[in-house]
Design a protein around this motif. Structure first.
Motif, PDB file in Angstrom:
ATOM      1  N   LYS A  10       0.830  -1.208   0.000  1.00 54.68           N
ATOM      2  CA  LYS A  10       0.000   0.000   0.000  1.00 54.68           C
ATOM      3  C   LYS A  10       0.865   1.259   0.000  1.00 54.68           C
ATOM      4  O   LYS A  10       0.547   2.253  -0.680  1.00 54.68           O
ATOM      5  CB  LYS A  10      -0.933  -0.004   1.209  1.00 54.68           C
ATOM      6  CG  LYS A  10      -1.870  -1.206   1.272  1.00 54.68           C
ATOM      7  CD  LYS A  10      -2.786  -1.278   0.062  1.00 54.68           C
ATOM      8  CE  LYS A  10      -3.764  -2.443   0.166  1.00 54.68           C
ATOM      9  NZ  LYS A  10      -4.710  -2.491  -0.980  1.00 54.68           N
ATOM     10  N   GLU A  42       2.047   2.161  -3.391  1.00 53.09           N
ATOM     11  CA  GLU A  42       1.031   2.852  -4.186  1.00 53.09           C
ATOM     12  C   GLU A  42       1.016   4.347  -3.875  1.00 53.09           C
ATOM     13  O   GLU A  42       0.932   5.184  -4.786  1.00 53.09           O
ATOM     14  CB  GLU A  42      -0.352   2.253  -3.931  1.00 53.09           C
ATOM     15  CG  GLU A  42      -0.564   0.863  -4.505  1.00 53.09           C
ATOM     16  CD  GLU A  42      -2.008   0.414  -4.353  1.00 53.09           C
ATOM     17  OE1 GLU A  42      -2.911   1.183  -4.745  1.00 53.09           O
ATOM     18  OE2 GLU A  42      -2.230  -0.687  -3.821  1.00 53.09           O
ATOM     19  N   LYS A  50       4.125   5.838  -5.525  1.00 59.56           N
ATOM     20  CA  LYS A  50       4.036   5.851  -6.993  1.00 59.56           C
ATOM     21  C   LYS A  50       3.031   6.896  -7.473  1.00 59.56           C
ATOM     22  O   LYS A  50       3.176   7.449  -8.564  1.00 59.56           O
ATOM     23  CB  LYS A  50       3.641   4.468  -7.512  1.00 59.56           C
ATOM     24  CG  LYS A  50       4.642   3.367  -7.203  1.00 59.56           C
ATOM     25  CD  LYS A  50       5.873   3.441  -8.075  1.00 59.56           C
ATOM     26  CE  LYS A  50       5.673   2.701  -9.366  1.00 59.56           C
ATOM     27  NZ  LYS A  50       6.920   2.642 -10.166  1.00 59.56           N
ATOM     28  N   ASN A  51       2.010   7.150  -6.652  1.00 52.17           N
ATOM     29  CA  ASN A  51       1.012   8.171  -6.986  1.00 52.17           C
ATOM     30  C   ASN A  51       1.504   9.585  -6.684  1.00 52.17           C
ATOM     31  O   ASN A  51       0.797  10.555  -6.964  1.00 52.17           O
ATOM     32  CB  ASN A  51      -0.274   7.948  -6.188  1.00 52.17           C
ATOM     33  CG  ASN A  51      -1.025   6.700  -6.595  1.00 52.17           C
ATOM     34  OD1 ASN A  51      -0.822   6.175  -7.683  1.00 52.17           O
ATOM     35  ND2 ASN A  51      -1.889   6.223  -5.710  1.00 52.17           N
TER      36      ASN A  51
END
Length: 243
Positions: free
Chosen positions: A119, A122, A125-126
Motif C-alpha cells: 500500500k 502505491e 508511486k502516486n
C-alpha cells in the motif's frame, strides 16, 4: 488526482506504537477538521506502548502529559476504535499517509508487513503526500519498487531515529529493560541509510534537542517524539497548499 474528502491515514500495529508520534499529529489534524482513519493488520484496535504512559525508568523517558492527554482523547474516537485492515487500504481515498514509530517489539508486526508495504508503494508511486517519523521510516526503507529493485527512499533525503538517540536510550535502560529500546539488532539509522542512494542523504538535524523535520518533495520525515509538533505543523502546512 482529486479527493472527495480530506482524509488522512495512520497505519499502526496492534500494540506498542509510540504515544506521542500518533496522538500529537492526530490532535493537530482533527482540530483542523481532517478525518483521520486508522488501520491495523487485521482491524484489531491498537494499543500504545504501556511504558510510555507510565514512564520507562523511574517515571521518566515516557510520553509528556500533553501527549498522554491527547492519547486519552484519541482512544475514545470512533475512527480509532474501528480501524480498517491493511488490505482494505485504498491509497487514493487519502490526502496523506502518516507512518508513526515506536520501538518495543510489538512494532515488528507493522514494520514487517508486506501488505502495508504494498500500500505504501502505491502512495509513493502516486506521488501522494507521505510522512514518517522515527521507526516509521523503516517501513519506507523496506518498501521496494519492483521496477527498480530499490527502496522508495533511493534518491531521497530523509531523517529517522538517529543512532545516537537509539543507542543512548538503550544504554540508559538496558540494566532494567534489556533490549527494549532495540527493536532490531541493526540501528534504525543504519537500515535507512542502506536504502538510500548516498549515506549523506540521511539528515540528523543540528542537535538532538532541537526539533527537526525534513521535507523532500512529497516526503516529510522526522526523528523522534521531540519532533512531533514541528512534524504536525509541516503536515498541516502542506495539506493547506492548493492541489
Amino acid at each position: 488526482m482529486s479527493f472527495s474528502t480530506k482524509k488522512i491515514l495512520i497505519p499502526i500495529p496492534d500494540r506498542d506504537f509510540d504515544t506521542t508520534e500518533v496522538s500529537i499529529p492526530w490532535k493537530a489534524l482533527t482540530a483542523r477538521g481532517y478525518e483521520v482513519v486508522f488501520s491495523t493488520e487485521t482491524g484489531q484496535v491498537g494499543q500504545t506502548d504501556p511504558l510510555l504512559l507510565t514512564g520507562v525508568l523511574f517515571g521518566k523517558l515516557g510520553a509528556k502529559p500533553e501527549a498522554i492527554e491527547a492519547y486519552r482523547q484519541l482512544v475514545k474516537s470512533d475512527r480509532f476504535k474501528h480501524p480498517i485492515p491493511y488490505h482494505e487500504i485504498q491509497p487514493t481515498d487519502y490526502e496523506l499517509l502518516i507512518l508513526p514509530g515506536g520501538h518495543a517489539k510489538g512494532m515488528r508486526q507493522y514494520l514487517e508487513s508486506q501488505m502495508l508495504q504494498t500500500k505504501v508503494l502505491e502512495f509513493m508511486k502516486n506521488d501522494q503526500l507521505v510522512a514518517a517519523i522515527c521507526h516509521g521510516t523503516i517501513v519506507l526503507a523496506r518498501t521496494r519498487d519492483p521496477e527498480t529493485g530499490k527502496s522508495v527512499l533511493y534518491g531521497r533525503k530523509v531523517t529517522a531515529l538517529t543512532q545516537t538517540l537509539e543507542r543512548t536510550a538503550y544504554y540508559l535502560t538496558a540494566w532494567k529493560h534489556g533490549d527494549y529500546y532495540r527493536t532490531y539488532p541493526e540501528y534504525v539509522e543504519e537500515e535507512v541509510i542502506h536504502a538510500l542512494q548516498n549515506p549523506h542523504d540521511f539528515q540528523r538535524g543540528q542537535a538532538s534537542w532541537k526539533p527537526f523535520c525534513l521535507e523532500d518533495g512529497n516526503l516529510i520525515t522526522a526523528r523522534y517524539p521531540l519532533d512531533a509538533h514541528v512534524f504536525a505543523d509541516a503536515l498541516l502546512k502542506r495539506l493547506a497548499e492548493p492541489k
